[in-house]
Write an enzyme that holds these catalytic residues in place. Sequence first.
Site, PDB file in Angstrom:
ATOM      1  CG  ASP A  64      -0.262 -43.087 113.271  1.00  0.00           C
ATOM      2  OD1 ASP A  64       0.072 -41.867 113.371  1.00  0.00           O
ATOM      3  OD2 ASP A  64      -1.330 -43.461 113.784  1.00  0.00           O
ATOM      4  CG  HIS A  98     -10.341 -40.053 110.715  1.00  0.00           C
ATOM      5  ND1 HIS A  98     -10.083 -41.083 111.293  1.00  0.00           N
ATOM      6  CD2 HIS A  98      -9.696 -38.803 111.562  1.00  0.00           C
ATOM      7  CE1 HIS A  98      -9.213 -41.060 112.371  1.00  0.00           C
ATOM      8  NE2 HIS A  98      -8.949 -39.845 112.507  1.00  0.00           N
TER       9      HIS A  98
HETATM   10  N1  URA Z   1      -6.216 -38.985 115.666  1.00  0.00           N
HETATM   11  C1  URA Z   1      -5.177 -39.611 114.896  1.00  0.00           C
HETATM   12  O1  URA Z   1      -5.414 -40.634 114.532  1.00  0.00           O
HETATM   13  N2  URA Z   1      -3.946 -39.053 115.173  1.00  0.00           N
HETATM   14  C2  URA Z   1      -3.848 -37.891 115.881  1.00  0.00           C
HETATM   15  O2  URA Z   1      -2.591 -37.374 115.927  1.00  0.00           O
HETATM   16  C3  URA Z   1      -4.635 -37.237 116.524  1.00  0.00           C
HETATM   17  C4  URA Z   1      -6.041 -37.898 116.322  1.00  0.00           C
END
Ligand code: URA
Length: 441
Positions: free
Chosen positions: A161, A82
């Site tokens: 999220d 990631h």
């Molecule tokens: N990428 C993400 O997935 N979340 C963040 O808070 C910042 C970058």
Amino acid sequence: MNMVALIEKKKTGQALTQEEITFFVNGAATGSIPDYQLAAMLMAIRLNGMTDEETTQLTLAMRDSGDVADLSAIPGIKVDKHSTGGVGDTTTLILAPLVAACGVPVAKMSGRGLGHTGGTLDKLESIPGLSVEEDEATFIRQVNDIGLAVIGQTGSLAPADKTLYALRDVTATVDSLPLIASSIMSKKLASGADGIVLDVKTGSGAIMHTLEGSMELAKAMVAIGKLAGKPVTAVITGMEQPLGTHVGNALEVKDAIDVLSGRTKGALLEVSLLLGSHMLKLAGKAATLDEGKAMLQKALDSGRGLEKLKAMIAAQGGDPNVCDDISLLPQAKVIRQVTAGCTGYTADMDTVALGNAAQLMGAGRVLKTDIIDPAVGFVLHTRIGDKLTPDTPFVTLYAKSEEDADKAEAAIRKAIAISGTPVAVPPLVYAVVTADGVETF
Ligand code: URA
């Protein structure tokens, strides 16, 4: 539990308990807590921070707010990668096929562009016919068949999220270390990989501009991984300028194909090989980084990496012929060559402004509902430290209209400083952070 009391507690700098964090996160996932209270809590966290314990609890609660993917039907050690986000950062499209060609299954869930940064899904969707939407069974079958799949995250993964990120985007609370660390790690933990390689960017185009900030973020995410029982390697790499030469969706696919075909070398290839070799090491396929790098280079030189990318494109409904004939990718109406027009050295770049220039041309979304134009963007022919004369190629613009090209040209010129004296080339790699410690370069 009373949300006002929780906001009050965080507002006055106190630590929240696990139960309180779970209450807040579940409220975000189910919609039982209104956006204005969630936003107030996010700002209190942004201003007062969180302890390591709170950040870990926040991550785990967000991971558990939805499904956790079960990749156990895929034999072998699955390693995910990631990036914290950058410009011209197309490493996934290079390292995923190369790692798969080395025999390590890559079952990757990627994201879309965010603000000035590009997203792998938007890039992949510029390939005619390709779909990034697959259910879990199809995803697993594809990885077992060809060793590789890159798809969008299903809606049931870390839904808290999704809500909190959208609110952060519009409440100036993106730049909070506990919120970034928990956002990234909750999704990575939910996506079911056995190990995780993080590319933590630093510099003018990164979410964390300073090395200290990036180091702190890397350490926080490695610590969360350790507590969650997953090995995490965080590599801190430079984002003082776009990583690849191409910025824009189809253009970045072309950049990746050029690298996998052996036509392009440079920073994008170097960082892809480094991250890929960390993946091979975490998967137990390579004993050392050098061994991993040699395996990846062999996969590239033999064309096996490009063949894997073709197989993935075909499996996901796309036209694999784009790998042999770039003209099958979407083409822009206006193509403009721009030269430096002056003498000097390429100096500092405002990489956020460069990403924004591509976004405004239509390569990214300004509003969530915007439709991306896959063909637009630019190719930067200069890197920090390069010597320039008036005729040196500077940038090629790929635009929808002459007017867009004018605007982009002005924005790109403004974003790149030219110095009269030689300029040092910034490092590509700063540090590697693991549970065993920090190695700096
Ligand atoms: N990428 C993400 O997935 N979340 C963040 O808070 C910042 C970058």
